[in-house]
Design an enzyme around this catalytic site. Structure first.
Site, PDB file in Angstrom:
ATOM      1  CB  SER A  17      56.022  75.630 107.679  1.00 20.52           C
ATOM      2  OG  SER A  17      57.310  75.338 107.171  1.00 20.52           O
ATOM      3  CE  LYS A  66      65.313  78.778 102.834  1.00 22.76           C
ATOM      4  NZ  LYS A  66      65.988  77.508 103.150  1.00 22.76           N
ATOM      5  CG  ASN A  87      65.467  79.227 108.069  1.00 23.28           C
ATOM      6  OD1 ASN A  87      66.105  79.865 108.904  1.00 23.28           O
ATOM      7  ND2 ASN A  87      65.042  77.988 108.285  1.00 23.28           N
ATOM      8  CB  ALA A 128      78.928  74.135  96.243  1.00 23.15           C
ATOM      9  N   GLY A 129      75.401  74.693  97.014  1.00 24.88           N
ATOM     10  CA  GLY A 129      74.376  75.726  96.937  1.00 24.88           C
ATOM     11  C   GLY A 129      74.038  76.282  98.305  1.00 24.88           C
ATOM     12  N   GLY A 130      72.898  76.952  98.383  1.00 27.50           N
ATOM     13  CA  GLY A 130      72.488  77.577  99.631  1.00 27.50           C
ATOM     14  C   GLY A 130      72.298  76.595 100.767  1.00 27.50           C
ATOM     15  CG  HIS A 154      86.767  71.631  92.214  1.00 28.98           C
ATOM     16  ND1 HIS A 154      86.641  71.027  93.452  1.00 28.98           N
ATOM     17  CD2 HIS A 154      87.943  72.331  92.247  1.00 28.98           C
ATOM     18  CE1 HIS A 154      87.695  71.326  94.192  1.00 28.98           C
ATOM     19  NE2 HIS A 154      88.495  72.121  93.493  1.00 28.98           N
ATOM     20  CB  THR A 155      84.829  76.793  90.127  1.00 26.49           C
ATOM     21  OG1 THR A 155      83.602  76.577  89.403  1.00 26.49           O
ATOM     22  CG2 THR A 155      86.021  76.492  89.226  1.00 26.49           C
ATOM     23  CE1 TYR A 222      59.177  66.075 102.799  1.00 27.22           C
ATOM     24  CE2 TYR A 222      61.135  67.429 103.121  1.00 27.22           C
ATOM     25  CZ  TYR A 222      59.767  67.316 102.951  1.00 27.22           C
ATOM     26  OH  TYR A 222      58.987  68.440 102.919  1.00 27.22           O
TER      27      TYR A 222
END
Length: 282
Positions: A17, A66, A87, A128-130, A154-155, A222
């Site tokens: 950054s 975050k 963020n 399915a995370g952040g 799946h949940t 990446y």
């Protein structure tokens, strides 16, 4: 007077950054500094408060802060509300803190830069995370036809759909579904891997038949070489693969615009960053 910005994380020494924002600022003659700050795992709020008290204007936030940053905001954007995380923090003129989540906006900007448009595209989102949660609203706002979310557990994918449904105003509910990986069928125009599996050289347990010669595959990870997920996608005949470096630059550009009111040239910086990445010791 020089304005101060920073990115907070732990670890943080790897952060690109400072380089990215330095490149954004250079051609605009914007007077600013941007540094990487290592905050103690149990001391993020104190570190952030000290930064703002010392004149800081805005900050980016990365792992693992975050969600903590979200809780510290006085106001938040719709994207941040759905993501449950921020963020990008901006210190406003009245002394309050506004939180944004530009990760999904950065993803969409990079996809559009590579593909031209996302209108009416059928998208499969793996994970399915952040990272996945922050991309749902920007993808839908970009005009995609459907969004299928699939996760090893799946949940968790279904929970993500339920969270979205609970905050959506009804415009997009019918477009978002959760499907078990073993039950994925049909064709997708774009498959996005939001998991970090590629960092360990691993793959999500996806059926190969979901990739066709028309499918574009996007890995949020990446590296100097093609990621494990993108290597697999190419071996299955994918039309095109894209890694997440452009998303990194894109989300930074959205932060820069929020702070400075200027839209930086992302393609020039992306090329510089790609060259820098390729030159790093393997």
């Amino acid at each position: 007077m020089t304005d101060r910005y920073a990115v907070f994380g732990n670890p943080i020494s790897h952060s690109k950054s400072p380089f990215i924002h330095g490149q954004f600022a250079a051609p605009t003659q914007e007077s600013l500094t941007y540094e990487a700050i290592l905050a103690p795992v149990d001391g993020f709020e104190a570190s952030l408060t000290a930064f703002f008290n010392a004149g800081g204007k805005g900050a980016n936030v990365t792992v693992p802060f975050k969600e903590q940053a979200f809780a510290l905001c006085d106001s938040i954007s719709p994207e941040a509300k759905l993501a449950g995380a921020v963020n990008t923090l901006s210190l406003l003129a009245d002394g309050t803190i506004r939180g944004d989540n530009t990760d999904g906006l950065g993803l969409v900007a990079d996809l559009i830069a590579n593909l031209g448009s996302l209108q009416d595209q059928r998208v499969l989102l793996i994970g399915a995370g952040g990272a996945a949660r922050g991309c749902i609203l920007p993808l839908l706002n970009a005009g995609i036809a459907q969004l299928t979310i699939s996760n090893r557990t799946h949940t968790k994918a279904q929970l993500l759909v339920d969270i979205f449904t609970s905050v959506d105003n009804g415009a997009y509910v019918s477009k978002v579904t959760a499907v078990e990986m073993s039950e994925l069928a049909g064709e997708f125009d774009i498959i996005i891997n939001s998991t970090s599996a590629s960092l360990a050289g691993e793959l999500p347990p996806l059926p190969a038949h979901i990739i066709t010669t028309q499918t574009v595959c996007y890995d949020m990870m990446y590296g100097a070489s093609v990621t494990a997920f993108n290597q697999w996608a190419l071996s299955q005949g994918a039309a095109k693969v894209i890694d997440g470096l452009g998303m990194l630059v894109g989300q930074a550009a959205k932060s820069f615009t929020l702070w400075r009111g200027i839209e930086p040239d992302t393609q020039v910086v992306l090329t510089l960053l790609r060259d820098k990445l390729m030159a790093e010791p393997k």
